[in-house]
Scaffold this motif. Structure first.
Motif, short mmCIF file in Angstrom:
data_model
loop_
_atom_site.label_atom_id
_atom_site.label_comp_id
_atom_site.label_asym_id
_atom_site.label_seq_id
_atom_site.Cartn_x
_atom_site.Cartn_y
_atom_site.Cartn_z
N VAL A 24 0.83 -1.21 0.00
CA VAL A 24 0.00 0.00 0.00
C VAL A 24 0.86 1.26 0.00
CG1 VAL A 24 -2.02 -1.11 1.01
CG2 VAL A 24 -0.41 0.05 2.50
N PRO A 28 -1.14 3.30 -3.03
CA PRO A 28 -2.15 3.50 -1.98
C PRO A 28 -3.59 3.20 -2.38
CG PRO A 28 -0.71 5.41 -2.17
CD PRO A 28 -0.39 4.52 -3.32
N THR A 29 -3.85 3.06 -3.67
CA THR A 29 -5.23 2.82 -4.10
C THR A 29 -5.49 1.37 -4.49
OG1 THR A 29 -4.70 3.49 -6.36
CG2 THR A 29 -5.54 5.20 -4.87
N ILE A 35 -3.98 -6.55 -3.48
CA ILE A 35 -2.98 -6.70 -2.41
C ILE A 35 -2.83 -8.18 -2.08
CG2 ILE A 35 -2.43 -6.21 0.00
CD1 ILE A 35 -4.12 -3.60 -0.34
N LEU A 50 -4.77 -5.18 7.39
CA LEU A 50 -5.02 -3.75 7.26
C LEU A 50 -5.66 -3.18 8.53
CD1 LEU A 50 -6.26 -3.61 3.56
CD2 LEU A 50 -4.13 -2.63 4.46
N HIS A 61 -6.92 5.07 6.36
CA HIS A 61 -7.54 4.96 5.04
C HIS A 61 -8.65 5.97 4.90
CE1 HIS A 61 -10.73 2.65 7.03
NE2 HIS A 61 -11.46 2.89 5.94
N THR A 69 -8.31 4.65 -0.17
CA THR A 69 -6.96 5.15 -0.40
C THR A 69 -6.25 5.09 0.95
OG1 THR A 69 -7.68 6.61 -2.17
CG2 THR A 69 -5.57 7.12 -1.13
N TYR A 70 -5.10 4.44 0.98
CA TYR A 70 -4.35 4.24 2.22
C TYR A 70 -3.25 5.28 2.34
CZ TYR A 70 -6.82 -0.14 2.06
OH TYR A 70 -7.81 -1.08 2.00
#
Length: 117
Positions: A24, A28-29, A35, A50, A61, A69-70
């Motif tokens: 991530v 990030p998306t 993942i 997560l 997030h 989005t992280y």
């Protein structure tokens, strides 16, 4: 969606938490299923990881429509006493340098791809 890599057998140096955090940080998306495929985990395992990382302050997030989005918390100190003083940023920087030196597709992964907020 890309095909899931072949499963790995035996032990490894990095934990699943480190793999998910690294994934991530780079993108990030990413969706949970992506993942999971990248880290060779189940989607349920990624969801739990997560949640663990967010609960302990390693990432946050933001919900955008149907996706997340992280944001990695780069100054957070690693948990194990053997890594005393090392931050998430330190770990991700080491992984980025490794990726840049050992890129499989011939195109190095630059450190600036690791997005730390």
């Amino acid at each position: 969606m890309t095909a899931a890599p072949e499963p790995h057998t035996g032990w490894t140096f990095l934990t699943n938490h480190a793999r998910v955090l690294s994934a991530v940080a780079i993108e990030p998306t990413l969706r949970i299923r992506d993942i999971a495929a990248h880290c060779r985990l189940t989607e349920r395992a990624v969801q739990k990881i997560l949640a663990d990382l967010e609960k302990d302050g390693y990432l946050t997030h933001t919900r955008r429509g149907r996706s997340n989005t992280y944001r990695v918390s780069d100054g957070t100190i690693l948990r194990h006493p053997a890594e005393a003083g090392l931050t998430v940023s330190d770990l991700l920087g080491m992984l980025a340098r490794h990726d840049a030196e050992h890129a499989e597709d011939g195109a190095p992964v630059s450190e600036d791809r690791v997005r730390l907020q």
